[in-house]
Design a protein around this motif. Structure first.
Motif, mmCIF file in Angstrom:
data_model
loop_
_atom_site.group_PDB
_atom_site.id
_atom_site.type_symbol
_atom_site.label_atom_id
_atom_site.label_comp_id
_atom_site.label_asym_id
_atom_site.label_seq_id
_atom_site.Cartn_x
_atom_site.Cartn_y
_atom_site.Cartn_z
ATOM 1 N N THR A 261 0.890 -1.132 -0.025
ATOM 2 C CA THR A 261 0.009 0.086 0.022
ATOM 3 C C THR A 261 1.018 1.264 0.092
ATOM 4 O O THR A 261 0.526 2.178 -0.594
ATOM 5 N N LEU A 262 1.971 1.203 0.723
ATOM 6 C CA LEU A 262 2.902 2.365 0.847
ATOM 7 C C LEU A 262 3.467 2.644 -0.670
ATOM 8 O O LEU A 262 3.599 3.764 -1.026
ATOM 9 N N LEU A 263 4.041 1.497 -1.230
ATOM 10 C CA LEU A 263 4.566 1.583 -2.539
ATOM 11 C C LEU A 263 3.488 2.175 -3.476
ATOM 12 O O LEU A 263 3.657 3.219 -4.334
ATOM 13 N N ARG A 264 2.296 1.709 -3.516
ATOM 14 C CA ARG A 264 1.065 2.219 -4.589
ATOM 15 C C ARG A 264 0.781 3.767 -4.328
ATOM 16 O O ARG A 264 0.575 4.376 -5.230
ATOM 17 N N THR A 265 1.123 4.131 -3.017
ATOM 18 C CA THR A 265 0.685 5.644 -2.663
ATOM 19 C C THR A 265 1.878 6.471 -3.008
ATOM 20 O O THR A 265 1.407 7.550 -3.607
ATOM 21 N N ILE A 266 2.859 6.167 -2.846
ATOM 22 C CA ILE A 266 4.109 7.168 -3.194
ATOM 23 C C ILE A 266 4.562 6.998 -4.519
ATOM 24 O O ILE A 266 5.016 8.179 -5.318
ATOM 25 N N ILE A 267 3.714 6.332 -5.367
ATOM 26 C CA ILE A 267 3.998 6.463 -6.971
ATOM 27 C C ILE A 267 2.894 6.879 -7.593
ATOM 28 O O ILE A 267 2.800 6.969 -8.724
ATOM 29 N N GLY A 268 1.638 7.154 -6.905
ATOM 30 C CA GLY A 268 0.718 7.798 -7.398
ATOM 31 C C GLY A 268 -0.410 6.789 -7.964
ATOM 32 O O GLY A 268 -1.389 7.349 -8.366
ATOM 33 N N LEU A 269 -0.207 5.591 -7.692
ATOM 34 C CA LEU A 269 -1.535 4.645 -7.999
ATOM 35 C C LEU A 269 -2.663 4.598 -6.823
ATOM 36 O O LEU A 269 -3.662 4.326 -7.373
ATOM 37 N N GLN A 270 -2.543 5.132 -5.814
ATOM 38 C CA GLN A 270 -3.613 5.448 -5.036
ATOM 39 C C GLN A 270 -3.365 6.757 -4.045
ATOM 40 O O GLN A 270 -2.175 6.884 -4.059
ATOM 41 N N ALA A 271 -4.423 7.342 -3.751
ATOM 42 C CA ALA A 271 -4.270 8.737 -3.058
ATOM 43 C C ALA A 271 -3.921 8.416 -1.561
ATOM 44 O O ALA A 271 -4.413 7.329 -0.957
ATOM 45 N N PRO A 272 -3.130 9.315 -0.795
ATOM 46 C CA PRO A 272 -2.686 9.133 0.550
ATOM 47 C C PRO A 272 -4.034 9.677 1.281
ATOM 48 O O PRO A 272 -4.890 10.441 0.754
ATOM 49 N N LEU A 273 -4.150 8.878 2.391
ATOM 50 C CA LEU A 273 -5.350 9.483 3.150
ATOM 51 C C LEU A 273 -5.055 10.804 3.744
ATOM 52 O O LEU A 273 -6.148 11.431 4.344
ATOM 53 N N ASP A 274 -3.817 11.194 4.336
ATOM 54 C CA ASP A 274 -3.429 12.489 4.719
ATOM 55 C C ASP A 274 -2.022 12.572 4.431
ATOM 56 O O ASP A 274 -1.340 11.884 4.330
ATOM 57 N N GLY A 275 -1.575 13.838 4.685
ATOM 58 C CA GLY A 275 -0.205 14.254 4.381
ATOM 59 C C GLY A 275 0.359 14.707 3.151
ATOM 60 O O GLY A 275 -0.704 15.000 2.015
ATOM 61 N N ASN A 276 1.419 14.972 3.120
ATOM 62 C CA ASN A 276 1.989 15.467 1.573
ATOM 63 C C ASN A 276 3.070 14.596 1.238
ATOM 64 O O ASN A 276 3.900 13.890 1.993
ATOM 65 N N ILE A 277 3.122 14.431 -0.183
ATOM 66 C CA ILE A 277 4.250 13.672 -1.044
ATOM 67 C C ILE A 277 4.964 14.773 -2.008
ATOM 68 O O ILE A 277 4.084 15.184 -2.758
ATOM 69 N N LEU A 278 6.079 15.122 -1.903
ATOM 70 C CA LEU A 278 7.032 15.761 -2.984
ATOM 71 C C LEU A 278 7.730 15.150 -3.671
ATOM 72 O O LEU A 278 8.318 14.197 -3.306
ATOM 73 N N LEU A 279 7.425 15.312 -5.036
ATOM 74 C CA LEU A 279 8.150 14.661 -6.069
ATOM 75 C C LEU A 279 9.252 15.845 -6.792
ATOM 76 O O LEU A 279 8.313 16.608 -7.378
ATOM 77 N N SER A 280 10.527 15.698 -6.609
ATOM 78 C CA SER A 280 11.208 17.012 -7.176
ATOM 79 C C SER A 280 10.489 18.224 -6.721
ATOM 80 O O SER A 280 10.386 19.254 -7.321
ATOM 81 N N LYS A 281 10.207 18.377 -5.210
ATOM 82 C CA LYS A 281 9.808 19.400 -4.567
ATOM 83 C C LYS A 281 8.438 19.885 -5.072
ATOM 84 O O LYS A 281 8.046 21.071 -4.801
ATOM 85 N N ARG A 282 7.701 19.096 -6.024
ATOM 86 C CA ARG A 282 6.356 19.202 -6.183
ATOM 87 C C ARG A 282 5.262 18.354 -5.686
ATOM 88 O O ARG A 282 5.695 17.303 -5.700
ATOM 89 N N GLU A 283 4.171 18.879 -5.416
ATOM 90 C CA GLU A 283 3.264 17.809 -4.844
ATOM 91 C C GLU A 283 2.851 16.645 -5.935
ATOM 92 O O GLU A 283 2.964 17.132 -7.174
ATOM 93 N N LEU A 284 2.976 15.688 -5.561
ATOM 94 C CA LEU A 284 2.850 14.356 -6.191
ATOM 95 C C LEU A 284 1.440 14.537 -7.177
ATOM 96 O O LEU A 284 1.452 14.174 -8.318
ATOM 97 N N SER A 285 0.386 14.821 -6.229
ATOM 98 C CA SER A 285 -0.993 14.981 -6.732
ATOM 99 C C SER A 285 -1.167 16.062 -8.047
ATOM 100 O O SER A 285 -1.842 15.989 -8.889
ATOM 101 N N SER A 286 -0.076 16.801 -8.272
ATOM 102 C CA SER A 286 -0.108 17.922 -9.427
ATOM 103 C C SER A 286 0.605 17.303 -10.530
ATOM 104 O O SER A 286 0.424 17.939 -11.711
#
Length: 346
Positions: free
Chosen positions: A52-77
């Motif tokens: 579940t952690l892997l799928r979350t950090i690579i964008g296959l599923q959304a986090p329930l809370d918190g922030n993930i930055l990829l190259s200093k940009r929000e993953l969701s962007s």
């Protein structure tokens, strides 16, 4: 990707899923980082949230809370197409037809760069060829997956991930179902990808001893919590001791191995020639005999080398038995010297 540079960072991250509009949190308030050119093992008990952690950090599923930055940009962007240029993913049980060839499988890794009908250009073919060669399958291009061993198929799956030309290669249980030599070959292959290409490899595994011995960083998952650091730092902090808190397993810092405590049947003094010391000590551990010191204790003397080995048992200074192999020695120690009960043959 510049080795050592921080590419991925998550803070106050909650990971899990939503069931009937209710959040089911598996990991909560965790913080992790992944840098360029490092190998990260994700380890934890069954159900701890590794996949579940892997799928979350690579964008296959959304986090329930918190922030993930990829190259200093929000993953969701990021768009899905853009994420596909950052992350390649090898699932634990990918449902791919075994009737296709290695070339056809690895060509699938070029999907972020081809047009809508998937036409390959010369550059794509070069990348495919290099990727297959880098995993040692140059002679297997036209081989169907059904005609290959499990280890060879796993190499082909990694080649597909390499052909995707991403900063991160993310794998869920890449060594599952492989025999011991193939497990190490896959891990060393991933290590080469890190060292030669500067990519970041993140993989989940139940092979704890391999992960501890070969990874730069470990994400250690406990109950709704995650610790990160080098294997040695996590040992120093005592993090491995609680990994299987519901089990009797104990973690031995000096060896990096888990052991199952089951008491001892006795204590001996070991006096062994250098060639036979480790072998003899290992046998005593297996037999649950402690190594101690004291004039009143029986002595196990091991002399010679592998070709001329001899084990003698001394009790009160007198020889009680002499053996040329550890099997016979073991029987004597358990049944005669320490009198461990056994079922009578019937």
């Amino acid at each position: 990707m510049k080795p050592g540079s921080e590419i991925l960072a998550a803070s106050d991250l909650a990971v899990g899923y939503t069931l009937n509009r209710k959040k089911e949190v598996i990991l909560d308030s965790i913080s992790i980082t992944a840098n360029g050119g490092e190998m990260i093992a994700v380890i934890g008990a069954n159900g701890s949230g590794k996949s579940t952690l892997l799928r979350t950090i690579i964008g296959l599923q959304a986090p329930l809370d918190g922030n993930i930055l990829l190259s200093k940009r929000e993953l969701s962007s990021y768009s899905h197409a853009k994420l596909a240029s950052y992350f390649s993913f090898v699932a634990a049980s990918a449902s791919i037809s075994t009737n296709i060839t290695v070339n056809e499988l690895v060509a699938l890794g070029r999907f972020p760069y081809t047009n809508w009908i998937g036409s390959l250009k010369n550059k794509d073919r070069d990348v495919i060829r290099r990727s297959i060669g880098s995993v040692g399958l140059s002679a297997f291009g036209e081989r169907k997956l059904s005609e290959m061993s499990d280890g060879e198929r796993q190499r082909a799956m990694i080649a597909r991930a390499l052909a995707q030309d991403t900063r991160f290669v993310v794998l869920d249980e890449p060594t599952a179902y492989l025999d011991l030599p193939n497990k190490y070959e896959i891990i060393y292959l991933l290590r080469e990808i890190v060292e030669k290409e500067g990519r970041t490899v993140i993989y989940t595994t139940h092979d704890l001893h391999i992960a501890i011995g070969e990874s730069d960083k470990i994400w250690l998952l406990g109950r709704q919590i995650l610790y990160q650091g080098s294997p040695e730092d996590l040992m120093k902090e005592g993090r491995f001791e609680n990994l299987f808190s519901e089990s009797k397993l104990e973690f031995a810092d000096e060896s990096g191995l888990y052991i199952y405590p089951s008491g001892t049947i006795g204590t001996m003094v070991l006096k062994a020639d250098p060639k036979l010391d480790k072998l003899s000590r290992r046998a005593l551990i297996r037999l649950k005999i402690e190594c101690g010191s004291g004039k009143e204790l029986p002595v196990l003397r091991a002399t010679g080398d592998y070709s001329s080995a001899r084990w003698s048992v001394l009790v009160d200074g007198n020889e009680a038995g002499s053996f040329s192999n550890i099997y016979d020695l073991s029987f004597f120690l358990k049944r005669v010297l320490f009198k461990v009960d056994s079922f009578d043959a019937r």
